[in-house]
Design an enzyme around this catalytic site. Structure first.
Site, PDB file in Angstrom:
ATOM      1  CE1 TYR A 231      -3.438  -2.076   0.169  1.00 27.77           C
ATOM      2  CE2 TYR A 231      -5.165  -3.348  -0.883  1.00 27.77           C
ATOM      3  CZ  TYR A 231      -3.907  -3.271  -0.328  1.00 27.77           C
ATOM      4  OH  TYR A 231      -3.131  -4.385  -0.277  1.00 27.77           O
TER       5      TYR A 231
ATOM      6  CE  LYS B 120       1.375  -2.578  13.535  1.00 26.17           C
ATOM      7  NZ  LYS B 120       2.277  -3.282  14.477  1.00 26.17           N
TER       8      LYS B 120
ATOM      9  CG  ASP C  94       2.167  -6.800  15.111  1.00 26.33           C
ATOM     10  OD1 ASP C  94       1.069  -6.348  15.465  1.00 26.33           O
ATOM     11  OD2 ASP C  94       3.245  -6.392  15.585  1.00 26.33           O
TER      12      ASP C  94
ATOM     13  CG  ASP D 200      -4.541  -7.430   0.153  1.00 29.51           C
ATOM     14  OD1 ASP D 200      -4.910  -8.553  -0.195  1.00 29.51           O
ATOM     15  OD2 ASP D 200      -4.002  -6.614  -0.630  1.00 29.51           O
TER      16      ASP D 200
END
Ligand code: NAD
Length: 419
Positions: free
Chosen positions: A148, A218, A284, A308
């Site tokens: 971002y 992740k 996830d 987000d």
């Protein structure tokens, strides 16, 4: 005019405090006055004449553009710098123009590195979960780094070609599947950026007596960026909060060295002593787990993009964006801007339909941040009372079995009564 200021790392709050605010575009003109009426009354009830808020409007967005020709005038930035805290309604993202997003510009100028989103359920609000009462989470989303950061080049541009040439010729990268038609983005994740975010999350857990901090990442795929976030996050806990925390990385080490029984016993002892458990979860799996076992999570520390996604899912679990508050904070300088997390909702703007709760709950966060807890609690209790009775704006009331749909003004009055 009385300003909040920082002294020796502590926020000093005068009893008559000036709070700069941006009204906001679209529904901002409806939710901002609603929020201010409620805050004023709560402060008056909590402290009689002893404390008060003086609201000072500063311009941004369409109103600023109409009046000054600029979307985000320098004076607005300077006032926020000077007054330390502020609150804002939603802003239109200008199309074309030099500013990518007014929100991002404000966050960058004040280096507001934490995006804090508390997520709780109010009895009466319809949720897709069977047991929404188990949801009580506090998201610490890193606000300044990651993909971002806005470092990207469009496919076909000279910059994209140059970047690919560097990757290929200098770095020996041969894995780009379609180099001629690829856009590129860069994902910076630093030790300092990670540590200050995770440090804030742990300090928050300590201050609010919360049981755990989960580092969401992740790192299984992006080993040096997201994997670094996990590693540095654990390091902060182990080096700076050894007394107050027990990390799962230490648990794994104990398990390896002394066996599972000893590791479990050490963790049970830490929990007994009230230590905060620092754990991690792959993003996830985390999204799935929060739906299945929300009670397992309390404070969440995560990177910008994960944050987000996580924020929106968790908001949906307790009633959606109309009721999701947020704040962007730099705990080192004290700067904090509290905000409605939704957009300008142009489809309902001016119709007296909007739910003002996102901004009202953001103001509750602001009152807690400045230590005016009694006023914050009055507002929270008033909202609890109204929702339990089925009183809500259309977005929520339409799903409630006992829903009593109120327009924005009626809802505001109802909360004022409940105070
Ligand atoms: P939005 O959040 O404005 O609206 C999405 C949907 O949710 C709409 O149907 C809207 O009516 C509804 N909604 C939003 N807030 C609500 C509330 N408080 N009560 C009831 N219903 C509500 O998102 P969008 O339409 O994608 O964006 C509109 C504009 O807002 C764009 O210019 C966008 O860039 C901007 N935006 C600003 C912010 C911000 O300032 N923080 C955040 C997101 C979007």
């Amino acid at each position: 005019m009385s300003k909040v200021y920082m002294k020796e790392g502590k926020l000093i709050v005068p009893s008559n405090v000036t709070v700069p605010f941006i009204e906001g575009d679209g529904v901002g003109a409806e939710i901002t006055p609603s929020c201010q009426k409620i805050v004023n009354k709560a402060v008056e009830l909590a402290y009689s004449e002893k404390k008060s808020i003086e609201w000072m409007e500063v311009l941004a967005g369409e109103k600023a553009f109409r009046q000054t020709g600029e979307w985000l005038p320098d004076t607005t930035m300077n006032v926020f710098k000077d007054y330390i805290i502020g609150i804002k309604g939603p802003l239109t993202t200008p199309i074309g123009g030099g500013i990518r997003s007014l929100n991002v510009a404000l966050r960058q100028a004040l280096d507001l590195y934490v995006c804090l989103r508390p997520v709780r359920w109010f009895k009466g609000v319809v949720s897709p979960l069977k047991e929404p009462q188990k949801v009580s989470m506090h998201i610490f989303r890193e606000n300044t780094e990651d993909i971002y950061a806005g470092i990207e080049w469009e496919q076909g541009s000279d910059e994209a070609k140059k970047f690919y040439k560097f990757l290929h010729d200098e770095m020996g990268v041969t894995k780009v599947r379609f180099p001629k038609t690829s856009s590129f983005g860069v994902k910076p994740v630093s030790v300092e950026g990670t540590k200050r975010l995770v440090r804030s999350a742990i300090q928050y857990a300590i201050q609010h007596n919360l049981p755990s901090v989960t580092i969401v990442h992740k790192g299984n795929i992006m080993k040096f960026t997201e994997g670094g976030f996990k590693k540095w996050g654990y390091e902060v806990a182990e080096t700076e909060f050894e007394e107050q925390t027990f990390t799962m990385s230490y648990y794994q080490k104990l398990k390896k060295d002394l066996g599972e029984e000893s590791a479990k016993a050490a963790m049970a002892e830490a929990v007994n002593k009230g230590k905060i458990i620092i754990k991690d979860c792959i993003a996830d799996a985390f999204l799935q787990n929060t739906l299945l076992n929300p009670e397992d999570y309390s404070v969440i520390a995560t990177l910008n993009l994960n944050g987000d996604y996580v924020s929106d899912q968790l908001a949906a679990m307790v009633g959606g964006i109309g009721i999701a508050p947020g704040a962007n904070i730099n705990y080192a300088t004290g700067h904090a801007i509290f905000e409605a997390t939704h957009g300008t909702a142009p489809n309902i703007a001016g119709k007296n339909l909007v739910n003002p709760c996102s901004l009202i709950l953001s103001s509750v966060m602001m009152l807690e941040y400045i230590g005016w807890k009694e006023a914050a609690e009055l507002i929270t209790s008033a909202l609890e009372k109204a929702f339990e009775n089925g009183d809500a704006t259309l977005d929520l009331a339409r799903f409630m079995p006992n829903g009593n749909t109120l327009n924005t003004d009626e809802f505001t009055n109802r909360i004022l009564e409940c105070l």
